[in-house]
Design an enzyme around this catalytic site. Structure first.
Site, PDB file in Angstrom:
ATOM      1  N   PHE A  78      14.501  15.403   5.365  1.00 40.30           N
ATOM      2  CA  PHE A  78      13.903  14.381   5.786  1.00 40.30           C
ATOM      3  C   PHE A  78      14.618  13.081   5.961  1.00 40.30           C
ATOM      4  CE2 PHE A  78      13.196  14.447   1.667  1.00 40.30           C
ATOM      5  CZ  PHE A  78      13.414  13.080   0.986  1.00 40.30           C
ATOM      6  N   LYS A  87       6.721  -0.854   4.749  1.00 38.53           N
ATOM      7  CA  LYS A  87       7.464  -0.097   5.760  1.00 38.53           C
ATOM      8  C   LYS A  87       6.990  -0.506   7.245  1.00 38.53           C
ATOM      9  CE  LYS A  87       8.381   3.788   3.284  1.00 38.53           C
ATOM     10  NZ  LYS A  87       8.348   5.763   3.432  1.00 38.53           N
ATOM     11  N   ASN A  92       4.409   6.527   5.639  1.00 38.82           N
ATOM     12  CA  ASN A  92       3.345   6.685   4.479  1.00 38.82           C
ATOM     13  C   ASN A  92       3.183   5.089   4.072  1.00 38.82           C
ATOM     14  OD1 ASN A  92       5.730   6.086   2.890  1.00 38.82           O
ATOM     15  ND2 ASN A  92       5.298   7.846   1.748  1.00 38.82           N
ATOM     16  N   HIS A 104       7.055   2.061   0.074  1.00 35.13           N
ATOM     17  CA  HIS A 104       8.176   2.628  -0.695  1.00 35.13           C
ATOM     18  C   HIS A 104       7.750   2.016  -2.216  1.00 35.13           C
ATOM     19  CE1 HIS A 104      11.728   3.950  -2.938  1.00 35.13           C
ATOM     20  NE2 HIS A 104      11.959   2.663  -3.143  1.00 35.13           N
ATOM     21  N   ARG A 110      -1.444   4.121   0.211  1.00 30.06           N
ATOM     22  CA  ARG A 110      -0.940   5.146   1.158  1.00 30.06           C
ATOM     23  C   ARG A 110      -2.140   6.015   1.735  1.00 30.06           C
ATOM     24  NH1 ARG A 110       4.024   7.277  -2.471  1.00 30.06           N
ATOM     25  NH2 ARG A 110       5.539   5.887  -1.462  1.00 30.06           N
ATOM     26  N   THR A 137       2.783  10.508  -2.329  1.00 30.62           N
ATOM     27  CA  THR A 137       3.845  10.471  -1.046  1.00 30.62           C
ATOM     28  C   THR A 137       3.197  10.546   0.225  1.00 30.62           C
ATOM     29  OG1 THR A 137       5.427  10.652  -2.561  1.00 30.62           O
ATOM     30  CG2 THR A 137       5.901  10.861  -0.367  1.00 30.62           C
ATOM     31  N   ARG A 192       3.168   2.391  -8.620  1.00 29.99           N
ATOM     32  CA  ARG A 192       2.814   3.966  -8.205  1.00 29.99           C
ATOM     33  C   ARG A 192       1.543   4.465  -8.284  1.00 29.99           C
ATOM     34  NH1 ARG A 192       7.437   5.793  -5.965  1.00 29.99           N
ATOM     35  NH2 ARG A 192       6.648   7.770  -6.316  1.00 29.99           N
TER      36      ARG A 192
END
Length: 141
Positions: free
Chosen positions: A59, A11, A114, A117, A104, A93, A87
Protein backbone atom coordinates in the site's frame (compact mmCIF):
# COMPACT_ATOMS: atom_id res chain seq x y z
CA UNK A 1 -1.69 7.75 34.96
CA UNK A 2 1.10 9.13 32.82
CA UNK A 3 0.80 12.36 30.86
CA UNK A 4 2.04 11.60 27.37
CA UNK A 5 2.38 13.26 24.01
CA UNK A 6 1.25 11.77 20.74
CA UNK A 7 1.25 12.83 17.11
CA UNK A 8 -1.72 13.12 14.78
CA UNK A 9 -2.30 13.93 11.12
CA UNK A 10 -5.65 14.96 9.69
CA UNK A 11 -5.29 13.66 6.15
CA UNK A 12 -6.02 15.63 2.95
CA UNK A 13 -9.47 14.24 2.21
CA UNK A 14 -10.66 15.06 5.74
CA UNK A 15 -9.15 18.56 5.43
CA UNK A 16 -11.14 19.13 2.22
CA UNK A 17 -14.32 18.04 4.03
CA UNK A 18 -13.83 20.95 6.45
CA UNK A 19 -13.95 18.73 9.55
CA UNK A 20 -10.79 19.96 11.29
CA UNK A 21 -12.86 21.81 13.90
CA UNK A 22 -15.07 18.79 14.55
CA UNK A 23 -12.00 16.58 14.99
CA UNK A 24 -10.35 19.11 17.31
CA UNK A 25 -13.52 19.20 19.41
CA UNK A 26 -13.34 15.40 19.74
CA UNK A 27 -9.68 15.57 20.78
CA UNK A 28 -10.48 18.12 23.47
CA UNK A 29 -13.59 16.25 24.64
CA UNK A 30 -11.34 13.20 25.09
CA UNK A 31 -9.04 15.36 27.26
CA UNK A 32 -6.32 15.52 24.62
CA UNK A 33 -4.87 19.03 24.58
CA UNK A 34 -3.65 20.38 21.25
CA UNK A 35 -0.23 21.75 22.20
CA UNK A 36 1.04 22.46 18.69
CA UNK A 37 -0.43 22.42 15.18
CA UNK A 38 0.52 23.24 11.58
CA UNK A 39 -1.07 22.98 8.17
CA UNK A 40 1.36 21.63 5.58
CA UNK A 41 1.45 20.36 2.03
CA UNK A 42 3.79 17.39 2.32
CA UNK A 43 6.32 16.75 -0.41
CA UNK A 44 6.79 13.22 -1.67
CA UNK A 45 10.20 13.18 0.05
CA UNK A 46 8.71 14.25 3.41
CA UNK A 47 5.95 11.64 3.13
CA UNK A 48 8.35 8.85 2.15
CA UNK A 49 10.64 9.75 5.05
CA UNK A 50 7.75 9.84 7.49
CA UNK A 51 6.30 6.49 6.36
CA UNK A 52 9.69 4.82 5.74
CA UNK A 53 8.73 1.76 7.83
CA UNK A 54 6.02 0.97 5.24
CA UNK A 55 8.32 1.33 2.21
CA UNK A 56 8.15 -2.36 1.24
CA UNK A 57 4.41 -2.75 1.84
CA UNK A 58 1.93 -3.11 -1.03
CA UNK A 59 0.00 0.00 0.00
CA UNK A 60 3.03 2.34 0.19
CA UNK A 61 2.56 4.03 -3.21
CA UNK A 62 -1.14 4.68 -2.60
CA UNK A 63 -0.38 5.97 0.90
CA UNK A 64 2.19 8.46 -0.41
CA UNK A 65 -0.11 9.61 -3.23
CA UNK A 66 -2.97 10.11 -0.78
CA UNK A 67 -1.03 11.94 1.96
CA UNK A 68 0.53 14.33 -0.60
CA UNK A 69 -2.71 15.00 -2.53
CA UNK A 70 -3.53 18.15 -0.55
CA UNK A 71 -2.85 19.95 2.71
CA UNK A 72 -2.69 18.04 5.98
CA UNK A 73 -3.21 19.32 9.50
CA UNK A 74 -0.60 17.97 11.91
CA UNK A 75 -0.78 18.29 15.65
CA UNK A 76 0.85 17.26 18.90
CA UNK A 77 -1.65 16.08 21.50
CA UNK A 78 -1.01 15.82 25.22
CA UNK A 79 -2.93 14.05 27.97
CA UNK A 80 -3.07 11.04 30.22
CA UNK A 81 -2.30 7.93 28.17
CA UNK A 82 -2.45 10.10 25.06
CA UNK A 83 -1.26 7.43 22.60
CA UNK A 84 -3.90 4.91 23.68
CA UNK A 85 -6.65 7.50 24.06
CA UNK A 86 -6.02 8.91 20.59
CA UNK A 87 -6.00 5.41 19.07
CA UNK A 88 -9.33 4.69 20.78
CA UNK A 89 -11.09 7.80 19.50
CA UNK A 90 -9.65 7.31 16.00
CA UNK A 91 -11.00 3.76 15.72
CA UNK A 92 -9.91 0.92 13.47
CA UNK A 93 -7.65 1.72 10.52
CA UNK A 94 -10.39 0.66 8.09
CA UNK A 95 -13.33 3.07 8.54
CA UNK A 96 -15.74 0.29 7.53
CA UNK A 97 -14.58 -1.74 10.56
CA UNK A 98 -14.36 1.20 12.96
CA UNK A 99 -16.96 1.52 15.70
CA UNK A 100 -19.69 4.11 15.18
CA UNK A 101 -18.75 7.39 16.78
CA UNK A 102 -15.02 7.03 16.22
CA UNK A 103 -13.24 9.58 14.06
CA UNK A 104 -12.46 7.17 11.24
CA UNK A 105 -16.01 5.80 11.17
CA UNK A 106 -17.42 9.33 11.04
CA UNK A 107 -14.91 11.02 8.71
CA UNK A 108 -12.98 8.29 6.86
CA UNK A 109 -13.84 6.98 3.39
CA UNK A 110 -11.50 4.06 2.78
CA UNK A 111 -8.47 2.25 4.14
CA UNK A 112 -6.17 4.82 2.51
CA UNK A 113 -8.41 7.86 3.04
CA UNK A 114 -9.22 6.99 6.65
CA UNK A 115 -9.15 10.62 7.85
CA UNK A 116 -6.30 10.39 10.37
CA UNK A 117 -2.91 9.05 11.27
CA UNK A 118 -2.01 8.60 14.92
CA UNK A 119 1.14 7.35 16.61
CA UNK A 120 0.94 3.67 17.60
CA UNK A 121 3.43 3.84 20.50
CA UNK A 122 5.33 6.31 22.65
CA UNK A 123 8.49 5.63 20.65
CA UNK A 124 6.66 6.34 17.38
CA UNK A 125 5.13 9.48 18.88
CA UNK A 126 8.55 10.82 19.85
CA UNK A 127 9.98 10.12 16.40
CA UNK A 128 6.96 11.53 14.56
CA UNK A 129 6.77 14.69 16.68
CA UNK A 130 10.48 15.34 16.15
CA UNK A 131 10.07 14.77 12.40
CA UNK A 132 7.75 17.78 12.06
CA UNK A 133 8.14 19.99 15.14
CA UNK A 134 11.02 21.84 16.75
CA UNK A 135 11.20 21.84 20.54
CA UNK A 136 10.28 25.53 20.74
CA UNK A 137 7.10 25.00 18.70
CA UNK A 138 5.42 22.84 21.36
CA UNK A 139 3.66 24.44 24.31
CA UNK A 140 2.26 22.40 27.21
CA UNK A 141 -0.66 24.15 28.82
Amino acid sequence: MAVERTFSIIKPKAVTKNVIGAIYTRFETAKLKIISAKMLLLTIEQAEGFYVEHKNRDFFTNLIQSITSGPVMIQVLEGENAVKRNREIMGETDPKKALAGTLRADFGDSLTDNALHGSDSLASAEREIAYFFKFDEIFSR
